[in-house]
Design a protein around this motif. Sequence first.
Motif, short mmCIF file in Angstrom:
data_model
loop_
_atom_site.label_atom_id
_atom_site.label_comp_id
_atom_site.label_asym_id
_atom_site.label_seq_id
_atom_site.Cartn_x
_atom_site.Cartn_y
_atom_site.Cartn_z
N VAL A 152 -7.26 20.57 -15.15
CA VAL A 152 -6.35 19.98 -14.16
C VAL A 152 -7.13 18.96 -13.34
N VAL A 153 -6.52 17.81 -13.15
CA VAL A 153 -7.13 16.79 -12.29
C VAL A 153 -6.34 16.76 -10.99
N ILE A 154 -7.06 16.76 -9.90
CA ILE A 154 -6.45 16.70 -8.58
C ILE A 154 -6.40 15.24 -8.15
N CYS A 155 -5.21 14.82 -7.74
CA CYS A 155 -5.00 13.45 -7.27
C CYS A 155 -4.45 13.50 -5.85
N GLY A 156 -4.58 12.39 -5.15
CA GLY A 156 -4.06 12.28 -3.80
C GLY A 156 -5.00 11.47 -2.94
N SER A 157 -4.55 11.18 -1.75
CA SER A 157 -5.37 10.45 -0.79
C SER A 157 -6.58 11.29 -0.41
N THR A 158 -7.73 10.63 -0.27
CA THR A 158 -8.93 11.37 0.13
C THR A 158 -8.85 11.85 1.56
N THR A 176 -9.92 18.23 2.36
CA THR A 176 -9.96 19.67 2.67
C THR A 176 -8.93 20.41 1.83
N GLN A 177 -7.72 19.85 1.72
CA GLN A 177 -6.68 20.47 0.90
C GLN A 177 -7.03 20.41 -0.59
N MET A 178 -7.70 19.33 -0.99
CA MET A 178 -8.13 19.23 -2.39
C MET A 178 -9.15 20.32 -2.72
N VAL A 192 -0.99 16.83 -7.62
CA VAL A 192 -1.03 15.87 -6.51
C VAL A 192 -1.02 16.67 -5.21
N VAL A 193 -2.04 16.44 -4.40
CA VAL A 193 -2.24 17.17 -3.15
C VAL A 193 -1.87 16.29 -1.96
N GLY A 194 -1.18 16.90 -1.00
CA GLY A 194 -0.90 16.22 0.26
C GLY A 194 0.57 15.90 0.44
N ASP A 195 0.89 15.59 1.70
CA ASP A 195 2.28 15.30 2.06
C ASP A 195 2.54 13.80 2.22
N TYR A 196 1.68 12.99 1.61
CA TYR A 196 1.81 11.53 1.66
C TYR A 196 1.35 10.99 0.31
N ILE A 197 2.08 10.02 -0.22
CA ILE A 197 1.69 9.37 -1.46
C ILE A 197 1.62 7.87 -1.22
N GLY A 198 0.41 7.34 -1.34
CA GLY A 198 0.20 5.91 -1.19
C GLY A 198 0.22 5.20 -2.53
#
Length: 129
Positions: free
Chosen positions: A26-32, A36-38, A95-101
């Motif tokens: 599994v690859v984790i994606c999202g804003s850096t 912490t959540q990643m 995809v981690v986080g509550d924002y997607i850029g």
Amino acid sequence: MSYPQLLTPEEKLADAKKLLSLPRIVVICGSTRFMTQMNEAELRETKAGKIVVKPGCDMKSPHELWSDPVEAEALKVRLDDLHRAKIRLADEVLVVGDYIGDSTRAEIACARSLGKPVRFTHPEVAPDA
């Protein structure tokens, strides 16, 4: 005369993973900004028996390796390429986080174009939600 179907590189990779009895990757994606959540997601996915890959650099945090703006921009391009390679290697994307850029949106599009399943820690922000 019929010719055998040649395997695509993706099919060869999938076959090699099976022959090696590798766990799912599994690859984790999202804003850096969500590092912490990643890290928490990495723990949970690892506990579930998966191999986890994620961003290795948080360029939002100061570091001497990206202190020069010109070098930092070149590094960002290389890291984006590296992350797309991680997506190609993986079996699925989280995809981690509550924002997607824009960068994460592009990673999601890349994963979907490769037929990779995409999960979200916050499904309400999924581009197709």
